[in-house]
Design a protein around this motif. Structure first.
Motif, PDB file in Angstrom:
ATOM      1  N   PRO A 288       0.801  -1.232   0.000  1.00 47.85           N
ATOM      2  CA  PRO A 288       0.000   0.000   0.000  1.00 47.85           C
ATOM      3  C   PRO A 288       0.832   1.280   0.000  1.00 47.85           C
ATOM      4  O   PRO A 288       0.351   2.341  -0.406  1.00 47.85           O
TER       5      PRO A 288
ATOM      6  N   LEU B  77      -4.522   7.260   5.193  1.00 45.73           N
ATOM      7  CA  LEU B  77      -4.436   5.863   4.777  1.00 45.73           C
ATOM      8  C   LEU B  77      -3.730   5.779   3.438  1.00 45.73           C
ATOM      9  O   LEU B  77      -3.936   6.618   2.557  1.00 45.73           O
TER      10      LEU B  77
ATOM     11  N   TRP C  10      -3.535   2.946   0.403  1.00 49.26           N
ATOM     12  CA  TRP C  10      -4.226   1.746  -0.069  1.00 49.26           C
ATOM     13  C   TRP C  10      -3.466   1.125  -1.235  1.00 49.26           C
ATOM     14  O   TRP C  10      -2.757   1.821  -1.979  1.00 49.26           O
ATOM     15  N   ASP C  11      -3.620  -0.182  -1.431  1.00 50.20           N
ATOM     16  CA  ASP C  11      -3.203  -0.804  -2.687  1.00 50.20           C
ATOM     17  C   ASP C  11      -4.435  -1.296  -3.429  1.00 50.20           C
ATOM     18  O   ASP C  11      -5.578  -1.126  -2.973  1.00 50.20           O
TER      19      ASP C  11
ATOM     20  N   ARG D 269      -7.038  -3.459  -1.768  1.00 51.97           N
ATOM     21  CA  ARG D 269      -7.713  -2.814  -0.645  1.00 51.97           C
ATOM     22  C   ARG D 269      -7.066  -3.137   0.701  1.00 51.97           C
ATOM     23  O   ARG D 269      -7.702  -3.103   1.754  1.00 51.97           O
ATOM     24  N   ARG D 270      -5.799  -3.445   0.669  1.00 51.86           N
ATOM     25  CA  ARG D 270      -5.025  -3.475   1.890  1.00 51.86           C
ATOM     26  C   ARG D 270      -4.585  -2.047   2.184  1.00 51.86           C
ATOM     27  O   ARG D 270      -4.457  -1.234   1.263  1.00 51.86           O
ATOM     28  N   PHE D 271      -4.333  -1.750   3.453  1.00 47.69           N
ATOM     29  CA  PHE D 271      -4.016  -0.358   3.768  1.00 47.69           C
ATOM     30  C   PHE D 271      -3.000  -0.265   4.904  1.00 47.69           C
ATOM     31  O   PHE D 271      -2.818  -1.201   5.699  1.00 47.69           O
TER      32      PHE D 271
END
Length: 726
Positions: free
Chosen positions: A614, A641, A643-644, A647-649
């Protein structure tokens, strides 16, 4: 005019070294049904013509009066044949191939491409190339000087006498060329040019692959390096969605040898610098210009030999070994590259053939006001080829991963650093340099097509649009652009006393207003620690502990912020002194815990950055960033935040006051347990050791999110959190 001269007048010009077409006179020719050999041999006592096949002397040569011109008629021969010259120099005899018996160096296709301006690799033909012609070893020389009256190659091999090897002129492309037998790699040479006004100039080879170290200025015959293979691993490491963390280095002052020498060699740097960069988990090394340059204090930015790695640190092979060693360690190599200007040194490109050949004639276009240097004429196809070819040369022949193009802003605008009346508008009356824009687009398109694994980076300080957008979309075609606005704003904020930072809060968040307009690199470069600007640690306020805490917190914020990272050497351990290119970094500071702590935090930030996608996957996509808190002006806290695409953060929290914030509530998008992955206030970095232990998200909405955490924001620190996988 010379084409109306009598034979006697032609011979007189040849003898003086003033004739534009020496190949029509010297060498072997059929004349009135006979074979005649002529040779201009200043200093020779006598000479004879030798049969190249049998080695027998065919006929002694006669001298024309008391001149250096010797000639002979060959009895019993009608067809041209291979021959040599046996020369008595008074102190010794020498049997040599005659340079004037060999055919042209350039083929028809080369001449066509050079004249058309579409030879993307002119360095493969121009310059000095060891070669074998008609079974004879020697060197092919070729140099562009279309307005010269005569060009000779001179060197140790001919006593630096411009009459010995006067070159052949190829009118079709403006190139002078010649194969000189017996010259070998390692021989010194220059071009002696009788310019358009009849003045004699001694010039280094613009395409020299190797050059002498200042104050000497001769070019050195050297093999063209072999092609470095394309590397898919390196291509992936340079990609927009890859972690890119760059350590910028000036090779001459990173570390000095302990034995009193001025510099470490390329091979010593490969043994010391590369493992050091690897140990700190940087992904790339960026080298300030390593092209040959006459003035140490220019740091390489005023080069007289853009095809030659500087001899300060060793040979071209040594430099290639450095690049290969870096790659073996998984480190990419980026070169600072300077197509914006060049110095006016007499042996260099300036007025190369007596005219403004590489530069502009009008000083309103041709003189760089800030540096007193000379600006390339990007409107000439030969100049474009010279520069684009050089870019490909470093990528293809040395395997470098990218070029950081210096001073792009000065190229884009005709009025750059000029007062009204001191510049010439473009054909539409505007200030944009249309020729430079076309050149940069050609550069980036060519690199993108021919070596797509490599990247280009623009140091561009204005709001010129679409610098890092594809040429097909109207952009300049760079992969990345330095974010100098972010750097100036954030350093200005960090310079403020924490008590007053609330009045400058926008400086830390303003970068998000334009963060996705370009593919940005966040640079803390050498430009910020020279010329009385002080060091990074010197810009931080407070007592000693606070200065170091501020710097660590700033680095944490930077590594969390969207964009690739760049840090100049010495910053990684908070060198106190402003950078001095004439000495070594202050490595002794690492014995002190606070300095060693900064080095550790850089290592760990790089490691976290590389380990958590992320923080880099969506650097240039707005979906990769989301503010949690950006308006806590009074407490100078920022949280966001990263994010990648899966949707990992990562949660980033920065507290830019010396007051710890306990029970500070921040929203998070998902429930579960959270843990710290880095905290710049850790004791091992020199901090106070205030940590967040495992935190459980509570179903309490905050900051527009359904869940929230009660965190501790350590004093003058940045921490990063991730949600633990169940």
């Amino acid at each position: 005019m010379q084409n109306a001269l009598t034979p006697a007048e032609v011979l007189e010009l040849v003898i003086r070294g003033d004739y534009h077409d020496p190949f029509s006179v010297l060498g072997m020719h059929r004349e009135r049904g006979k074979l005649v050999v002529r040779a201009l041999l200043p200093g020779a006592v006598s000479a004879a013509v030798v049969d190249g096949k049998t080695g027998n002397i065919l006929v002694p040569m006669q001298r024309l009066g008391d001149t250096a011109l010797l000639f002979a008629e060959i009895p019993g021969r009608k067809e041209l044949f291979r021959y040599r010259l046996k020369i008595d120099w008074g102190t010794h005899e020498q049997e040599l191939e005659d340079a004037y018996r060999f055919p042209p160096v350039l083929g028809d296709i080369d001449v066509w491409l050079l004249s058309e301006g579409t030879h993307h690799r002119p360095y493969e033909k121009l310059g000095a190339h060891p070669a074998v012609m008609d079974g004879v070893s020697g060197v092919s020389f070729a140099v562009w000087a279309p307005n010269a009256q005569r060009v000779s190659v001179v060197g140790d091999f001919n006593g630096w006498d411009g009459r010995r090897h006067m070159m052949r002129f190829r009118h079709e492309c403006g190139v002078w060329e010649m194969f000189v037998p017996h010259v070998m790699p390692g021989d010194l040479y220059k071009y002696e040019i009788r310019d358009i006004d009849g003045n004699v100039r001694l010039k280094a080879d613009p395409y020299a692959f190797r050059s002498q170290l200042r104050p000497d200025t001769a070019s050195i015959v050297h093999w063209l390096p072999p092609v470095a293979p394309s590397d898919e691993v390196r291509k992936a490491a340079n990609a927009l969605d890859a972690p890119v963390s760059i350590y910028e280095v000036h090779l001459g002052s990173w570390r000095t040898p302990e034995d009193g020498r001025r510099w470490l060699s390329y091979r010593e740097l490969a043994e010391q610098l590369v493992p050091y960069v690897k140990s700190l988990a940087f992904t790339h090394i960026e080298l300030m210009p390593i092209n040959e340059h006459p003035l140490d204090d220019s740091w390489g930015y005023q080069s007289t030999g853009i095809y030659a790695p500087t001899a300060r640190f060793g040979t071209p092979e040594d430099f290639r070994d450095f690049v290969e060693t870096a790659h073996a360690y998984g480190i990419g190599v980026i070169l600072d590259w300077v197509p914006a200007h060049f110095p006016a040194d007499a042996h260099g490109l300036a007025r190369f053939d007596g005219t403004a050949l590489y530069e502009h004639e009008d000083p309103r276009e041709g003189i760089h006001q800030d540096w007193g240097s000379v600006i390339y004429n990007y409107g000439r196809t030969e100049v474009q080829n010279y520069l684009v070819g050089n870019a490909l040369y470093w990528i293809e022949r040395y395997g470098v991963d990218g070029l950081r193009v210096d001073a792009v802003a000065s190229m884009l605008y005709r009025d750059y650093s000029r007062a009204p009346g001191q510049w010439i508008p473009n054909k539409y009356g505007g200030r944009e340099n249309l020729e430079a824009i076309a050149f940069l687009r050609k550069l980036n398109e060519t690199v993108g097509i021919d070596r797509p694994e490599a990247v280009t980076m623009a140091e561009e300080s204005t709001s010129f649009p679409a610098v890092s957008r594809p040429v097909g979309d109207g952009g300049l075609g760079f992969h990345y652009k330095w974010n100098l606005g972010w750097m100036h704003d954030t350093l200005s904020y960090m310079h403020e006393d924490p008590l007053f930072r609330k009045y400058h809060h926008d400086k830390m968040r303003f970068g998000l207003m334009y963060a996705y307009s370009e593919n940005f690199i966040l640079p803390l470069s050498h430009d910020e620690v020279v010329h009385c600007k002080g060091s990074l640690i010197g810009k931080m306020p407070g007592d000693e502990w606070q200065r170091f805490a501020n710097l660590r917190a700033y680095f944490g914020f930077m590594w969390g912020f969207p964009g690739k990272k760049l840090l100049f050497m010495g910053g990684e351990f908070a060198q106190y002194r402003e950078w001095n290119a004439n000495g070594s970094l202050d490595w002794n500071l690492l014995q002190y815990p606070l300095h060693a702590g900064v080095q550790r935090v850089i290592r760990d930030l790089n490691t976290v950055y590389r380990d958590f996608p992320p923080l880099y996957r969506l650097d240039f996509d707005p979906a990769g960033f989301e503010w949690i808190i950006h308006n806590d002006v009074d407490e100078s806290v920022f949280s966001f935040l990263r994010w990648d695409e899966e949707r990992r953060f990562v949660v980033v929290i920065s507290n830019f006051t010396p007051v710890p914030r306990y029970g500070y509530r921040i929203g998070v998008p998902q429930p579960g347990w959270y843990r710290e992955i880095i905290n710049t206030d850790a004791v091992i970095y020199g901090g106070s050791g205030i940590h967040n232990h495992e935190l459980l998200a509570q179903p309490v909405p905050a900051n527009g999110m359904p869940w929230s955490l009660e965190v501790t924001a350590p004093p003058l620190a940045t921490c990063m959190l991730i949600r633990k996988e169940s």
